[in-house]
Design a protein around this motif. Structure first.
Motif, PDB file in Angstrom:
ATOM      1  N   UNK A  12     -40.689 -41.313  24.055  1.00  0.00           N
ATOM      2  CA  UNK A  12     -41.037 -41.371  22.681  1.00  0.00           C
ATOM      3  C   UNK A  12     -41.759 -40.284  22.251  1.00  0.00           C
ATOM      4  N   UNK A  13     -42.613 -39.809  22.982  1.00  0.00           N
ATOM      5  CA  UNK A  13     -43.441 -38.306  22.696  1.00  0.00           C
ATOM      6  C   UNK A  13     -42.348 -36.969  22.561  1.00  0.00           C
ATOM      7  N   UNK A  14     -41.331 -37.219  23.407  1.00  0.00           N
ATOM      8  CA  UNK A  14     -40.094 -36.440  23.291  1.00  0.00           C
ATOM      9  C   UNK A  14     -39.456 -36.563  21.927  1.00  0.00           C
ATOM     10  N   UNK A  15     -39.327 -37.632  21.524  1.00  0.00           N
ATOM     11  CA  UNK A  15     -38.460 -37.847  20.227  1.00  0.00           C
ATOM     12  C   UNK A  15     -39.656 -37.186  19.276  1.00  0.00           C
ATOM     13  N   UNK A  16     -40.774 -37.588  19.171  1.00  0.00           N
ATOM     14  CA  UNK A  16     -41.639 -36.672  18.378  1.00  0.00           C
ATOM     15  C   UNK A  16     -41.699 -35.362  18.440  1.00  0.00           C
ATOM     16  N   UNK A  17     -41.731 -34.881  19.410  1.00  0.00           N
ATOM     17  CA  UNK A  17     -41.476 -33.512  19.857  1.00  0.00           C
ATOM     18  C   UNK A  17     -40.505 -32.674  19.307  1.00  0.00           C
ATOM     19  N   UNK A  18     -39.422 -33.244  19.343  1.00  0.00           N
ATOM     20  CA  UNK A  18     -38.077 -32.929  18.572  1.00  0.00           C
ATOM     21  C   UNK A  18     -38.219 -32.790  17.278  1.00  0.00           C
ATOM     22  N   UNK A  93     -47.989 -21.078  11.993  1.00  0.00           N
ATOM     23  CA  UNK A  93     -47.532 -22.450  11.275  1.00  0.00           C
ATOM     24  C   UNK A  93     -47.868 -23.542  12.289  1.00  0.00           C
ATOM     25  N   UNK A  94     -48.781 -24.777  12.386  1.00  0.00           N
ATOM     26  CA  UNK A  94     -48.998 -25.549  13.227  1.00  0.00           C
ATOM     27  C   UNK A  94     -48.622 -26.820  12.649  1.00  0.00           C
ATOM     28  N   UNK A  95     -47.763 -27.714  13.491  1.00  0.00           N
ATOM     29  CA  UNK A  95     -47.275 -28.947  12.807  1.00  0.00           C
ATOM     30  C   UNK A  95     -47.217 -30.140  13.889  1.00  0.00           C
ATOM     31  N   UNK A  96     -47.177 -31.311  13.331  1.00  0.00           N
ATOM     32  CA  UNK A  96     -47.223 -32.404  14.212  1.00  0.00           C
ATOM     33  C   UNK A  96     -46.624 -33.565  13.515  1.00  0.00           C
ATOM     34  N   UNK A  97     -46.078 -34.499  14.442  1.00  0.00           N
ATOM     35  CA  UNK A  97     -45.216 -35.651  13.951  1.00  0.00           C
ATOM     36  C   UNK A  97     -45.670 -36.832  14.913  1.00  0.00           C
ATOM     37  N   UNK A  98     -45.449 -38.092  14.271  1.00  0.00           N
ATOM     38  CA  UNK A  98     -45.680 -39.376  15.144  1.00  0.00           C
ATOM     39  C   UNK A  98     -44.334 -40.053  15.117  1.00  0.00           C
ATOM     40  N   UNK A 102     -46.446 -42.502  18.868  1.00  0.00           N
ATOM     41  CA  UNK A 102     -46.646 -41.143  19.911  1.00  0.00           C
ATOM     42  C   UNK A 102     -46.422 -39.876  19.319  1.00  0.00           C
ATOM     43  N   UNK A 103     -47.456 -39.165  19.815  1.00  0.00           N
ATOM     44  CA  UNK A 103     -47.529 -37.901  18.866  1.00  0.00           C
ATOM     45  C   UNK A 103     -47.057 -36.513  19.652  1.00  0.00           C
ATOM     46  N   UNK A 104     -46.466 -35.400  18.707  1.00  0.00           N
ATOM     47  CA  UNK A 104     -45.992 -34.110  19.129  1.00  0.00           C
ATOM     48  C   UNK A 104     -46.792 -33.234  18.287  1.00  0.00           C
ATOM     49  N   UNK A 105     -47.103 -31.997  18.977  1.00  0.00           N
ATOM     50  CA  UNK A 105     -48.044 -30.938  18.310  1.00  0.00           C
ATOM     51  C   UNK A 105     -47.375 -29.766  18.835  1.00  0.00           C
ATOM     52  N   UNK A 106     -47.197 -28.891  17.884  1.00  0.00           N
ATOM     53  CA  UNK A 106     -46.933 -27.543  18.284  1.00  0.00           C
ATOM     54  C   UNK A 106     -46.966 -26.327  17.504  1.00  0.00           C
ATOM     55  N   UNK A 107     -47.168 -25.167  17.490  1.00  0.00           N
ATOM     56  CA  UNK A 107     -47.475 -23.966  16.394  1.00  0.00           C
ATOM     57  C   UNK A 107     -46.557 -22.684  17.122  1.00  0.00           C
ATOM     58  N   UNK A 179     -51.025 -41.066  22.575  1.00  0.00           N
ATOM     59  CA  UNK A 179     -51.385 -42.260  21.384  1.00  0.00           C
ATOM     60  C   UNK A 179     -52.025 -41.612  20.422  1.00  0.00           C
ATOM     61  N   UNK A 180     -52.678 -40.298  20.582  1.00  0.00           N
ATOM     62  CA  UNK A 180     -53.539 -39.650  19.506  1.00  0.00           C
ATOM     63  C   UNK A 180     -53.069 -38.126  19.685  1.00  0.00           C
ATOM     64  N   UNK A 181     -53.352 -37.528  18.404  1.00  0.00           N
ATOM     65  CA  UNK A 181     -53.124 -36.242  18.360  1.00  0.00           C
ATOM     66  C   UNK A 181     -54.107 -35.372  19.338  1.00  0.00           C
TER      67      UNK A 181
END
Length: 277
Positions: A12-18, A93-98, A102-107, A179-181
């Protein structure tokens, strides 16, 4: 407590990461003189919504954007709005998604227009490469401090720019994610021997690695908006980030399209198989 994920949770985190990867790709392609940081925010918001995900930035402690847009001497947490980018600017640019909790975060750091000084191009490259040096240490049995040491050591080995130095930002760093950013543990981008070696990395652990490097001081201050962080001496800075999971087979870069396979191969590291195929 450090959160350890199951393989399905990592999936699920991989899905959010994509989703994050897609949002950042769209923003990078849109960066140009004349676009506002608010418009970049709208682009990222549409990508996140189109993928059925939600933003983990919007509303976080009152934050009003789905991206952080930090320009030039702004290090992190720049609020997107009416500011229009000009030729010669540099923006992180920093961005995140759930996805399903489940969380993803990248910049990423982007250059606006052309004609940037070599020291700025090099600053971004050094920052990005230091991130990958840290990612290469995300493997079973290593310690948290091995990541910090790899990041700092890489930066310290680089030739200094003609009119400055590389300041590793001290007040901000990486963090656990799941489960949290933002979760334990905090990850320094340099070694603080008072903290010891840190936790041992085990499969199911995930962390966001995000070096921030300036052309001068490592010291920062926060503006009156209570979000935007700037360098104390006005030197420009770069910020790169990926979220990574520890697996039995090696590191999985959750927010890279290829799971980190190509970049890690350059470093002699085999990336974990992508759970999404």
């Amino acid at each position: 407590m450090v959160e350890i994920k199951t393989p399905e949770q990592i999936r699920k985190m991989r899905e959010a990461g994509l989703v994050v990867a897609e949002a950042l790709k769209a923003c990078r392609e849109a960066v140009a003189p004349g676009i506002s940081t608010g418009e970049l925010n709208s682009i990222a918001a549409k990508v996140i919504a189109d993928h059925g995900a939600t933003s983990n930035f919007l509303g976080y402690h009152g934050f009003t954007g789905v991206i952080c847009a930090s320009v030039n001497d702004e290090v992190v947490h720049g609020i997107p709005g009416e500011r229009v980018l000009a030729d010669g600017d540099m923006i992180s640019i920093d961005c995140g998604a759930i996805v399903d909790g489940w969380h993803g975060d990248a910049a990423v750091t982007c250059f606006v227009g052309s004609g940037h000084a070599e020291e700025l191009l090099r600053l971004s490259q050094v920052t990005e490469d230091s991130m990958w040096a840290g990612i290469a240490q995300v493997k079973k049995g290593n310690r948290l401090s091995d990541i910090s040491r790899a990041i700092e050591s890489y930066i310290r080995r680089q030739p200094l720019p003609p009119k400055g130095k590389y300041g590793i930002i001290e007040d901000f760093g990486g963090h656990g994610i799941g489960s949290a950013m933002h979760m334990d543990p905090h990850l320094l981008n340099y070694v603080d021997r008072r903290r010891g070696r840190g936790m041992k990395l085990v499969p199911g652990f995930a962390i966001a690695i995000e070096p921030m490097v300036s052309l001068g001081t490592p010291k920062t201050h926060t503006l009156a908006d209570e979000w935007t962080v700037k360098t104390n001496d006005g030197t420009w800075s770069s910020h790169w980030e990926h979220s990574i999971a520890v697996t039995e087979e090696g590191p999985l870069v959750l927010t890279a399209f290829d799971g980190g396979r190509a970049k890690l191969a350059e470093l002699g590291i085999t990336a974990a198989p992508d759970p999404l195929g």
